[in-house]
Design a protein around this motif. Structure first.
Motif, PDB file in Angstrom:
ATOM      1  N   LEU A 187       0.815  -1.077   0.062  1.00  0.00           N
ATOM      2  CA  LEU A 187       0.178   0.028  -0.148  1.00  0.00           C
ATOM      3  C   LEU A 187       0.883   1.152  -0.004  1.00  0.00           C
ATOM      4  N   ILE A 188       1.985   1.183   0.822  1.00  0.00           N
ATOM      5  CA  ILE A 188       3.050   2.511   0.910  1.00  0.00           C
ATOM      6  C   ILE A 188       3.504   2.614  -0.436  1.00  0.00           C
ATOM      7  N   ILE A 189       4.101   1.550  -1.162  1.00  0.00           N
ATOM      8  CA  ILE A 189       4.562   1.803  -2.391  1.00  0.00           C
ATOM      9  C   ILE A 189       3.578   2.212  -3.449  1.00  0.00           C
ATOM     10  N   GLU A 190       2.314   1.507  -3.445  1.00  0.00           N
ATOM     11  CA  GLU A 190       1.351   2.116  -4.332  1.00  0.00           C
ATOM     12  C   GLU A 190       0.975   3.419  -4.376  1.00  0.00           C
ATOM     13  N   SER A 191       0.826   3.871  -2.828  1.00  0.00           N
ATOM     14  CA  SER A 191       0.546   5.422  -2.538  1.00  0.00           C
ATOM     15  C   SER A 191       1.614   6.437  -3.175  1.00  0.00           C
ATOM     16  N   ILE A 192       2.761   6.181  -3.201  1.00  0.00           N
ATOM     17  CA  ILE A 192       3.649   7.429  -3.808  1.00  0.00           C
ATOM     18  C   ILE A 192       4.347   6.844  -5.103  1.00  0.00           C
ATOM     19  N   GLN A 193       3.967   5.725  -5.723  1.00  0.00           N
ATOM     20  CA  GLN A 193       4.564   5.138  -6.702  1.00  0.00           C
ATOM     21  C   GLN A 193       4.759   6.352  -8.123  1.00  0.00           C
ATOM     22  N   TYR A 194       3.699   7.185  -8.175  1.00  0.00           N
ATOM     23  CA  TYR A 194       3.768   8.149  -9.166  1.00  0.00           C
ATOM     24  C   TYR A 194       4.079   9.584  -8.803  1.00  0.00           C
ATOM     25  N   MET A 195       4.547   9.471  -7.644  1.00  0.00           N
ATOM     26  CA  MET A 195       4.764  10.995  -7.165  1.00  0.00           C
ATOM     27  C   MET A 195       6.049  11.405  -7.566  1.00  0.00           C
TER      28      MET A 195
END
Length: 512
Positions: A187-195
């Motif tokens: 969830l953490i990686i997916e939440s900031i993946q495209y930042m």
């Protein structure tokens, strides 16, 4: 027959007594007036002194802590908070405690943006606390930590806290992700993946399971990235071309390819510090990985030889190598471990000035008495060492009585020996230092640290430290760090004074 006083005599006597009484009354009243005047004078003088004291109090210098310039006070508070662990408590609790000391301290904390740049996204932080840090940090770069997420019931709170920081991703300077459970890691990686993180310089991922290299760690999303740590828990064995990457730490498991990892580092021409730990497999061919800017190499591998053989670097200054898990072949052949690791590497690391050999296991390695093959291989591979850090169990091979390998270190200026047992004298090292000084070589700085306490402190001679100092005095510059000292005091049971005739014994430990 008695004579009756005449009435005139009685009248005279009463008149005299009345005059005397009136005179006394007058005297007392006058004295009263005098005392009143004296009291008033004393009160006036006391009031004057009180006013003087008040004036002096107003003029006196405040205490040293209150005379500090605001910038210095802010620096002291900043260092206090930075040295408080864990960071979540430091910025959630310690900062509030310091702000309650005085109005001046509170203003110093509230008006110092640098004290609000560390934001910890964990279940103990509230939305209001995160927002306060975002606002009070002004335009300063932010250091973000995401940690301790495990329960699915915390997902809404996590998304809310992270959502407050998404809009200021351009200010993120560092990101530390650690100790998060498997589902939350995804969830953490997916939440900031495209930042986008244009100011991000450092990323650390610890004990958080990730698979596949995250997009936000590429040059497209983090063009300023300089330092990256991918510790235990990840499955990344290929690093993309990040032009500005200077420091990299990677953990490899048994099924991860050392060849893929090292080959992917070839485009990183700015890489100056590399640390590889774990195991790894399928290492590249010798002399096939050229890293021209590498100045620091640390290998904490079960078998570091393939990596050492593959890497070539003309600028290496610091080399650290651990002694990994015991290979059954070494145990069967009773072959010195370091001889295997550094064999046939003569002058390969001639530029190395700082060498560190250490042990990452609790295994006991067999080194045949008088066998200096491992030490000879190390000294031949790294002939230009100036500072050497060695575990105490290899000193007998590096400083053997005949054909001492350490003699090849002509430029050696400092030795650091770790793990000496209290009460033990390193005889081989002592003999070598005495011999070296007799040859008119300049004295070395010799540091003993990380001592091992004796199993029976009461049996350890109290004269051990003095004996060690006496043996090495004049032959080196001796430094002892954190020596566990045990002293025995003989005291008479009937008195508190020290008495050598007493039978009571007290043991105490002093950390130097």
């Amino acid at each position: 027959m008695s004579q009756v006083p005449r009435s005139s005599d009685v009248a005279v006597q009463v008149s005299d007594e009345l005059a005397a009484a009136r005179a006394e009354v007058t005297r007392l009243l006058n004295r009263e007036l005098e005392l009143i005047k004296e009291t008033q004078a004393v009160r006036t003088a006391a009031d004057a002194q009180i006013d003087k004291v008040n004036q002096i109090v107003k003029r006196r210098l405040p205490g040293p802590i209150t005379r500090l310039p605001p910038s210095v006070l802010s620096d002291i508070i900043y260092l206090t908070i930075c040295n408080t662990q864990p960071a979540s408590d430091a910025h959630r609790c310690t900062k509030r405690q310091l702000a309650s000391v005085s109005r001046r301290w509170r203003l110093a904390i509230l008006n110092c943006p640098q004290l609000w740049t560390t934001i910890v996204i964990d279940p103990s932080w509230s939305s209001s606390l995160v927002m306060a840090h975002v606002k009070r940090s002004g335009a300063c770069p932010l250091d973000i930590t995401i940690t301790k997420w495990s329960s699915v019931s915390h997902v809404p709170q996590f998304k809310q806290l992270l959502g407050l920081l998404v809009t200021c991703g351009y200010r993120w300077r560092s990101l530390d992700i650690r100790r998060n459970s498997g589902p939350f890691a995804t969830l953490i990686i997916e939440s900031i993946q495209y930042m986008m993180f244009p100011a991000m310089k450092r990323v650390e991922i610890w004990e958080t399971q990730i698979s596949g290299y995250p997009l936000f760690l590429t040059s497209q999303y983090a063009p300023a990235l300089e330092c990256m740590v991918l510790s235990r828990g990840n499955s990344i064995d290929q690093i993309p071309n990040i032009a500005g990457l200077r420091s990299l730490r990677v953990y490899l498991t048994d099924d991860m390819s050392g060849s893929l990892l090292l080959s992917s580092l070839l485009p990183l021409q700015q890489l100056s510090e590399l640390t590889i730990s774990g195991t790894g497999s399928e290492w590249p061919e010798p002399e096939s990985i050229h890293l021209p800017a590498l100045t620091s190499l640390t290998l904490m591998l079960s078998n570091p030889r393939p990596a050492l053989a593959a890497i070539t670097t003309p600028s290496l200054i610091y080399l650290a190598c651990s002694r990994g898990a015991l290979d059954t072949r070494f145990a069967r052949e009773r072959s010195p471990y370091w001889a295997h690791v550094f064999r046939d590497f003569t002058n390969k690391f001639a530029t190395v000035q700082r060498l560190r050999l250490f042990d990452t296991t609790n295994e006991s390695f067999f080194i045949p008495a008088g066998n200096a093959a491992g030490a000879q291989a190390v000294c031949a591979a790294c002939p230009g060492v100036r500072q050497a850090e060695l575990p105490v169990d290899v000193t007998s091979s590096f400083f053997a009585k005949d054909d001492t390998p350490a003699d090849h270190w002509k430029d050696l200026t400092e030795l650091i020996i770790k793990g000496l047992m209290v009460g033990h004298i390193p005889n081989s090292l002592t003999r070598w230092l005495i011999k070296r000084k007799s040859n008119r070589n300049s004295p070395l700085k010799v540091t003993f640290c990380e001592f091992v306490a004796a199993k029976n402190p009461g049996a350890t001679s109290g004269r051990w430290l003095a004996s060690l100092n006496k043996l090495l005095y004049g032959h080196c510059e001796l430094v002892l760090k954190e020596v566990p000292l045990t002293a025995t005091l003989n005291m008479n049971s009937s008195t508190s004074l020290v008495d050598t005739r007493g039978a009571s014994t007290i043991h105490w430990t002093y950390q130097n």
